[in-house]
Design an enzyme around this catalytic site. Sequence first.
Site, PDB file in Angstrom:
ATOM      1  N   THR A  94       0.860  -1.187   0.000  1.00  0.00           N
ATOM      2  CA  THR A  94       0.000   0.000   0.000  1.00  0.00           C
ATOM      3  C   THR A  94       0.892   1.230   0.000  1.00  0.00           C
ATOM      4  O   THR A  94       1.653   1.464   0.947  1.00  0.00           O
ATOM      5  CB  THR A  94      -0.907   0.007   1.241  1.00  0.00           C
ATOM      6  N   LYS A 170      -6.743   1.076  -3.646  1.00  0.00           N
ATOM      7  CA  LYS A 170      -6.359   0.475  -2.359  1.00  0.00           C
ATOM      8  C   LYS A 170      -6.541   1.475  -1.225  1.00  0.00           C
ATOM      9  O   LYS A 170      -6.941   1.095  -0.115  1.00  0.00           O
ATOM     10  CB  LYS A 170      -4.902   0.001  -2.407  1.00  0.00           C
ATOM     11  N   LYS A 238       0.210   3.904   9.038  1.00  0.00           N
ATOM     12  CA  LYS A 238       0.772   4.090   7.701  1.00  0.00           C
ATOM     13  C   LYS A 238      -0.337   4.186   6.645  1.00  0.00           C
ATOM     14  O   LYS A 238      -0.380   5.142   5.865  1.00  0.00           O
ATOM     15  CB  LYS A 238       1.698   2.924   7.348  1.00  0.00           C
TER      16      LYS A 238
END
Length: 297
Positions: A94, A170, A238
Amino acid sequence: MNAGIFGLGSMGYGMAQSCLRAGLNVHGFDVMPDPVTRFVSEGGKHGRIADVAPALDAIVVVVLNAAQVESVLFGAEGVVPQLRENAVVMACATVPPEFAKDMERKCNAYGVHYLDAPISGGAVKAAKGQLSIMASGSAAAFTALSPVLDATAETVFRLSDAAGAGSAMKAVNQLLAGVHIAAMAEALTFGMTQGITPATFIEVITKCAGNSWMLENRAPHIVAGDYTPQSQVNIWPKDLGIVLETAKASGFHAPITETALAQYQRAVEMGLGGEDDAAVAKVYAQNVGLDLPDDQS
């Protein structure tokens, strides 16, 4: 097909196993020696990157973040300059969409194709070759990677002919997934304050409109008191950070994401970063003095 899997964590290992079952010649690489040793014992191969890279048709990068992707591709032992022309990179981490576009440009400069290919489905589906892959890249990249995609995915979403679209999708998925886990933890612990046990919560909500895939998958970890990481708390600062960074660049305000992110950040501050992401429930429990089921992790 000669493939190299870089990153033999819970997702990468399953993908490597799936490629082996499909008959690919698979080399495994990881910064930790144990998963490499295990992979070799199961029929995989290993070797020095400099020796193996020129013979690879494809590499699959299944690491944590953008910095690790760039290190694998273009770092001190970067593999891309060592690949043959028309080899292909499949990048599954990602990352921000702009980063994916930059990696595509850099790979293309070496005559290497690049597929922006974030994955979803968890470790179990990775091991079964049943992932969902949100992919974008050139037709040549898709064609070159067809054996890997067939081996690892149940569904491949072909989103664009250039990198960036896969990572954008995503980010949308991670917004929902991260919020759903935090919302599950909030609802479960709220229920406890009303005398509803976590087991009853699962029994009822999984049959009602408030259910979600993340709730159904993660809430049992809380009931079992088992926070062995299937997906770590550390992932969410993150990933939700990427969502907010991407949103900000588009002038979009995402207040629900900001609130969920704060809960994961608090979990990290509590020392829970390496635990399963269901452990975000411990933030709520601590705030109100609740005792969750015994921790077996």
